[in-house]
Motif scaffolding. Sequence first.
Motif, short mmCIF file in Angstrom:
data_model
loop_
_atom_site.label_atom_id
_atom_site.label_comp_id
_atom_site.label_asym_id
_atom_site.label_seq_id
_atom_site.Cartn_x
_atom_site.Cartn_y
_atom_site.Cartn_z
N ILE A 21 0.83 -1.21 0.00
CA ILE A 21 0.00 0.00 0.00
C ILE A 21 0.86 1.26 0.00
CG2 ILE A 21 -1.99 -1.11 1.04
CD1 ILE A 21 -1.43 0.45 3.59
N PHE A 22 1.98 1.25 0.71
CA PHE A 22 2.79 2.46 0.79
C PHE A 22 3.77 2.61 -0.38
CE2 PHE A 22 1.56 2.13 5.36
CZ PHE A 22 0.78 3.27 5.36
N SER A 23 3.79 1.63 -1.29
CA SER A 23 4.59 1.79 -2.49
C SER A 23 3.71 2.04 -3.72
CB SER A 23 5.48 0.56 -2.73
OG SER A 23 4.70 -0.59 -2.94
N SER A 24 2.42 2.28 -3.47
CA SER A 24 1.51 2.62 -4.57
C SER A 24 1.90 3.99 -5.14
CB SER A 24 0.06 2.65 -4.09
OG SER A 24 -0.15 3.74 -3.21
N ARG A 25 1.50 4.22 -6.36
CA ARG A 25 1.84 5.48 -7.03
C ARG A 25 1.34 6.70 -6.23
NH1 ARG A 25 0.14 5.14 -12.72
NH2 ARG A 25 2.06 3.99 -12.88
N ALA A 26 0.10 6.61 -5.73
CA ALA A 26 -0.47 7.74 -4.96
C ALA A 26 0.33 7.97 -3.68
CB ALA A 26 -1.93 7.47 -4.63
N ALA A 27 0.69 6.90 -2.99
CA ALA A 27 1.45 7.05 -1.74
C ALA A 27 2.82 7.66 -2.00
CB ALA A 27 1.59 5.70 -1.05
N ILE A 28 3.47 7.21 -3.04
CA ILE A 28 4.80 7.74 -3.38
C ILE A 28 4.73 9.22 -3.72
CG2 ILE A 28 6.64 7.63 -5.11
CD1 ILE A 28 6.16 4.55 -5.13
N LYS A 29 3.63 9.64 -4.36
CA LYS A 29 3.45 11.04 -4.72
C LYS A 29 2.98 11.90 -3.55
CE LYS A 29 2.44 10.58 -9.63
NZ LYS A 29 1.42 10.86 -10.66
N GLY A 30 2.75 11.29 -2.38
CA GLY A 30 2.30 12.05 -1.21
C GLY A 30 0.82 12.37 -1.25
N GLN A 31 0.07 11.56 -1.96
CA GLN A 31 -1.37 11.79 -2.08
C GLN A 31 -2.13 11.01 -1.01
OE1 GLN A 31 -1.90 10.73 -6.19
NE2 GLN A 31 -1.33 12.77 -6.90
N VAL A 32 -3.39 10.78 -1.25
CA VAL A 32 -4.27 10.13 -0.30
C VAL A 32 -4.65 8.75 -0.85
CG1 VAL A 32 -6.57 10.28 0.75
CG2 VAL A 32 -5.17 12.33 0.50
N ILE A 33 -4.67 7.75 0.04
CA ILE A 33 -5.15 6.43 -0.34
C ILE A 33 -6.23 5.99 0.64
CG2 ILE A 33 -3.08 5.70 -1.57
CD1 ILE A 33 -2.16 4.23 0.89
N ARG A 34 -7.05 5.05 0.22
CA ARG A 34 -8.17 4.60 1.04
C ARG A 34 -8.15 3.08 1.11
NH1 ARG A 34 -14.12 3.98 -0.90
NH2 ARG A 34 -12.94 3.84 -2.80
N ARG A 35 -8.43 2.57 2.30
CA ARG A 35 -8.54 1.13 2.49
C ARG A 35 -9.70 0.84 3.44
NH1 ARG A 35 -5.68 1.48 -1.11
NH2 ARG A 35 -3.75 0.40 -1.63
N LYS A 36 -10.29 -0.34 3.31
CA LYS A 36 -11.33 -0.75 4.24
C LYS A 36 -10.69 -1.04 5.59
CE LYS A 36 -14.41 -2.72 0.84
NZ LYS A 36 -15.09 -3.93 0.35
N ALA A 37 -11.34 -0.59 6.65
CA ALA A 37 -10.83 -0.83 8.01
C ALA A 37 -10.72 -2.33 8.27
CB ALA A 37 -11.73 -0.16 9.04
N ARG A 38 -11.67 -3.10 7.78
CA ARG A 38 -11.63 -4.55 8.03
C ARG A 38 -10.44 -5.20 7.33
NH1 ARG A 38 -15.68 -7.62 3.91
NH2 ARG A 38 -15.08 -6.33 2.19
N ASP A 39 -10.02 -4.66 6.17
CA ASP A 39 -8.84 -5.21 5.50
C ASP A 39 -7.57 -4.91 6.30
OD1 ASP A 39 -10.41 -6.25 3.51
OD2 ASP A 39 -9.90 -4.70 2.03
N ILE A 40 -7.51 -3.72 6.88
CA ILE A 40 -6.35 -3.38 7.72
C ILE A 40 -6.27 -4.36 8.88
CG2 ILE A 40 -5.39 -1.64 9.27
CD1 ILE A 40 -6.58 0.48 7.30
N GLU A 41 -7.40 -4.61 9.53
CA GLU A 41 -7.44 -5.57 10.64
C GLU A 41 -7.06 -6.97 10.16
OE1 GLU A 41 -7.90 -5.27 13.85
OE2 GLU A 41 -8.45 -3.16 13.92
N LYS A 42 -7.59 -7.35 9.02
CA LYS A 42 -7.39 -8.69 8.48
C LYS A 42 -5.95 -8.95 8.07
CE LYS A 42 -9.06 -11.37 4.50
NZ LYS A 42 -10.02 -11.35 3.39
N PHE A 43 -5.33 -8.02 7.39
CA PHE A 43 -4.02 -8.25 6.80
C PHE A 43 -2.84 -7.86 7.68
CE2 PHE A 43 -6.63 -7.85 2.85
CZ PHE A 43 -6.52 -9.18 2.48
N VAL A 44 -3.02 -6.85 8.54
CA VAL A 44 -1.86 -6.38 9.30
C VAL A 44 -2.15 -6.13 10.77
CG1 VAL A 44 -2.08 -3.93 8.78
CG2 VAL A 44 0.16 -4.89 9.09
N GLY A 45 -3.38 -5.81 11.11
CA GLY A 45 -3.73 -5.49 12.50
C GLY A 45 -3.65 -3.99 12.74
N ARG A 46 -4.54 -3.51 13.57
CA ARG A 46 -4.64 -2.07 13.84
C ARG A 46 -3.36 -1.51 14.46
NH1 ARG A 46 -8.73 1.94 13.08
NH2 ARG A 46 -9.91 0.07 12.66
N GLY A 47 -2.81 -2.21 15.44
CA GLY A 47 -1.61 -1.71 16.13
C GLY A 47 -0.42 -1.57 15.20
#
Length: 75
Positions: free
Chosen positions: A16-42
Amino acid sequence: MTYASPLCPAIWLNDIFSSRAAIKGQVIRRKARDIEKFVGRGAFEAELKRRGYQAVENAGQVIIFCNREPIRRLA
């Protein structure tokens, strides 16, 4: 319900942080449940802090500001 991720948390965060938008300093969006599922909130919040980024959550969506600029609420 807990889901097993096909990706390790480090790979997911890198993706997610190597996406084109992230590299350009823009905004990205993800589902909260995917964050919990794939990496965890902490771990996600620790990575945001490490990078100096901010995020907001609303209606199950997390908006990540991939820069260090201040956030100003308009309404």
